[in-house]
Design a protein around this motif. Structure first.
Motif, PDB file in Angstrom:
ATOM      1  N   ASN A   1       0.819  -1.210   0.000  1.00 40.10           N
ATOM      2  CA  ASN A   1       0.000   0.000   0.000  1.00 40.10           C
ATOM      3  C   ASN A   1       0.855   1.263   0.000  1.00 40.10           C
ATOM      4  O   ASN A   1       0.519   2.250  -0.648  1.00 40.10           O
ATOM      5  CB  ASN A   1      -0.957   0.010   1.196  1.00 40.10           C
ATOM      6  CG  ASN A   1      -2.106  -0.949   0.998  1.00 40.10           C
ATOM      7  OD1 ASN A   1      -2.463  -1.298  -0.119  1.00 40.10           O
ATOM      8  ND2 ASN A   1      -2.686  -1.393   2.101  1.00 40.10           N
TER       9      ASN A   1
ATOM     10  N   THR B   1       0.638   3.994  -2.968  1.00 39.84           N
ATOM     11  CA  THR B   1       0.343   5.387  -2.645  1.00 39.84           C
ATOM     12  C   THR B   1       1.454   6.292  -3.126  1.00 39.84           C
ATOM     13  O   THR B   1       1.201   7.348  -3.717  1.00 39.84           O
ATOM     14  CB  THR B   1       0.151   5.558  -1.121  1.00 39.84           C
ATOM     15  OG1 THR B   1      -0.913   4.708  -0.700  1.00 39.84           O
ATOM     16  CG2 THR B   1      -0.160   6.987  -0.759  1.00 39.84           C
TER      17      THR B   1
ATOM     18  N   LEU C   1     -13.007  10.992   5.214  1.00 40.99           N
ATOM     19  CA  LEU C   1     -11.926  11.160   4.246  1.00 40.99           C
ATOM     20  C   LEU C   1     -11.296  12.537   4.388  1.00 40.99           C
ATOM     21  O   LEU C   1     -11.905  13.450   4.940  1.00 40.99           O
ATOM     22  CB  LEU C   1     -12.477  11.039   2.814  1.00 40.99           C
ATOM     23  CG  LEU C   1     -13.118   9.708   2.415  1.00 40.99           C
ATOM     24  CD1 LEU C   1     -13.838   9.852   1.083  1.00 40.99           C
ATOM     25  CD2 LEU C   1     -12.063   8.628   2.314  1.00 40.99           C
ATOM     26  N   ASN C   2     -10.088  12.656   3.895  1.00 44.81           N
ATOM     27  CA  ASN C   2      -9.482  13.975   3.712  1.00 44.81           C
ATOM     28  C   ASN C   2      -9.268  14.124   2.207  1.00 44.81           C
ATOM     29  O   ASN C   2      -9.577  13.215   1.438  1.00 44.81           O
ATOM     30  CB  ASN C   2      -8.184  14.136   4.517  1.00 44.81           C
ATOM     31  CG  ASN C   2      -7.116  13.143   4.120  1.00 44.81           C
ATOM     32  OD1 ASN C   2      -7.095  12.626   3.000  1.00 44.81           O
ATOM     33  ND2 ASN C   2      -6.221  12.861   5.029  1.00 44.81           N
TER      34      ASN C   2
ATOM     35  N   THR D   1      -6.590  14.162   0.305  1.00 43.09           N
ATOM     36  CA  THR D   1      -5.654  13.202  -0.291  1.00 43.09           C
ATOM     37  C   THR D   1      -6.293  11.826  -0.453  1.00 43.09           C
ATOM     38  O   THR D   1      -6.192  11.211  -1.526  1.00 43.09           O
ATOM     39  CB  THR D   1      -4.382  13.095   0.572  1.00 43.09           C
ATOM     40  OG1 THR D   1      -3.812  14.392   0.712  1.00 43.09           O
ATOM     41  CG2 THR D   1      -3.372  12.158  -0.054  1.00 43.09           C
ATOM     42  N   SER D   2      -6.970  11.345   0.584  1.00 40.34           N
ATOM     43  CA  SER D   2      -7.581  10.017   0.492  1.00 40.34           C
ATOM     44  C   SER D   2      -8.723   9.996  -0.525  1.00 40.34           C
ATOM     45  O   SER D   2      -8.910   9.010  -1.228  1.00 40.34           O
ATOM     46  CB  SER D   2      -8.056   9.536   1.863  1.00 40.34           C
ATOM     47  OG  SER D   2      -9.014  10.417   2.401  1.00 40.34           O
ATOM     48  N   TYR D   3      -9.483  11.098  -0.617  1.00 38.78           N
ATOM     49  CA  TYR D   3     -10.564  11.185  -1.605  1.00 38.78           C
ATOM     50  C   TYR D   3      -9.996  11.126  -3.026  1.00 38.78           C
ATOM     51  O   TYR D   3     -10.485  10.392  -3.877  1.00 38.78           O
ATOM     52  CB  TYR D   3     -11.348  12.480  -1.394  1.00 38.78           C
ATOM     53  CG  TYR D   3     -12.523  12.663  -2.339  1.00 38.78           C
ATOM     54  CD1 TYR D   3     -13.772  12.121  -2.041  1.00 38.78           C
ATOM     55  CD2 TYR D   3     -12.383  13.390  -3.522  1.00 38.78           C
ATOM     56  CE1 TYR D   3     -14.847  12.299  -2.900  1.00 38.78           C
ATOM     57  CE2 TYR D   3     -13.449  13.567  -4.383  1.00 38.78           C
ATOM     58  CZ  TYR D   3     -14.685  13.024  -4.073  1.00 38.78           C
ATOM     59  OH  TYR D   3     -15.741  13.200  -4.930  1.00 38.78           O
TER      60      TYR D   3
ATOM     61  N   LYS E   1      -8.764   7.626  -3.702  1.00 33.49           N
ATOM     62  CA  LYS E   1      -9.863   6.664  -3.804  1.00 33.49           C
ATOM     63  C   LYS E   1     -10.540   6.719  -5.171  1.00 33.49           C
ATOM     64  O   LYS E   1     -10.907   5.694  -5.735  1.00 33.49           O
ATOM     65  CB  LYS E   1     -10.896   6.936  -2.702  1.00 33.49           C
ATOM     66  CG  LYS E   1     -12.035   5.951  -2.678  1.00 33.49           C
ATOM     67  CD  LYS E   1     -12.924   6.169  -1.474  1.00 33.49           C
ATOM     68  CE  LYS E   1     -14.026   5.128  -1.423  1.00 33.49           C
ATOM     69  NZ  LYS E   1     -14.861   5.299  -0.238  1.00 33.49           N
TER      70      LYS E   1
END
Length: 173
Positions: free
Chosen positions: A28, A32, A96-97, A99-101, A104
């Motif tokens: 991961n 990323t 979510l923030n 970056t994660s959004y 995703k």
């Protein structure tokens, strides 16, 4: 897990689980890192803007991430809400923030989650206020103003000549 234990009889189940967990975490981190650096070049959906989903797939709210950012609104891929900007407060409601959004749903790391309309307004405002331009020679500097001069005078050493430890006292009068 059973096949690992069969091939390596000296390793217990806890050790196997620990190794698998470390492998997944490492995988991961690499994924990323590649996504954030733009290093994915195999034509995967993440590079093309389709996220972790196959081309044409929809988000949980039925929103196609490729079509979520429009001229007059941005549509949240999590809940389907339409707004001018997807901010941190809204994304936090989904756990979510930014970056994660972006990761995703397969957006580029620096994608702005704002409508085209709002983006244009911000650019015009920045241009009108001359943001991002260096100061020209003609503009007076802060030192040339009367207020700045009076502050400079206050910051000069005391006229009494008092010194502390061989250093001049620069306290304000």
């Amino acid at each position: 897990m059973k096949s690992i234990m069969d091939n390596y009889p000296g390793i217990g189940p806890d050790a196997v689980l620990s190794m698998l967990e470390k492998l997944l975490i490492g995988q991961n981190k690499i994924k990323t890192s590649l996504l954030l650096s733009g290093g994915v070049s195999d034509g995967s959906p993440a590079q093309a803007g389709g996220g972790n989903q196959p081309d044409g797939a929809k988000s949980p709210a039925g929103v196609d991430p490729k079509m979520a950012i429009q001229e007059d609104y941005v549509q949240c891929c999590e809940c389907g809400a339409k707004m001018k900007m997807l901010g941190d407060a809204h994304l936090a409601k989904h756990g979510l923030n930014k970056t994660s959004y972006l990761l995703k749903y397969g957006y580029a790391p620096k994608t702005a989650l704002v409508s085209g309309e709002l983006s244009k307004k911000r650019k015009e405002s920045a241009k009108d206020n001359k943001l991002g331009h260096q100061k020209t020679e003609d503009a007076p500097s802060a030192v040339d103003t009367p207020a700045a001069e009076s502050e400079q005078l206050k910051a000069t050493p005391k006229e009494s000549g008092q010194e502390k430890g061989g250093k001049t006292d620069f306290s304000l009068a």
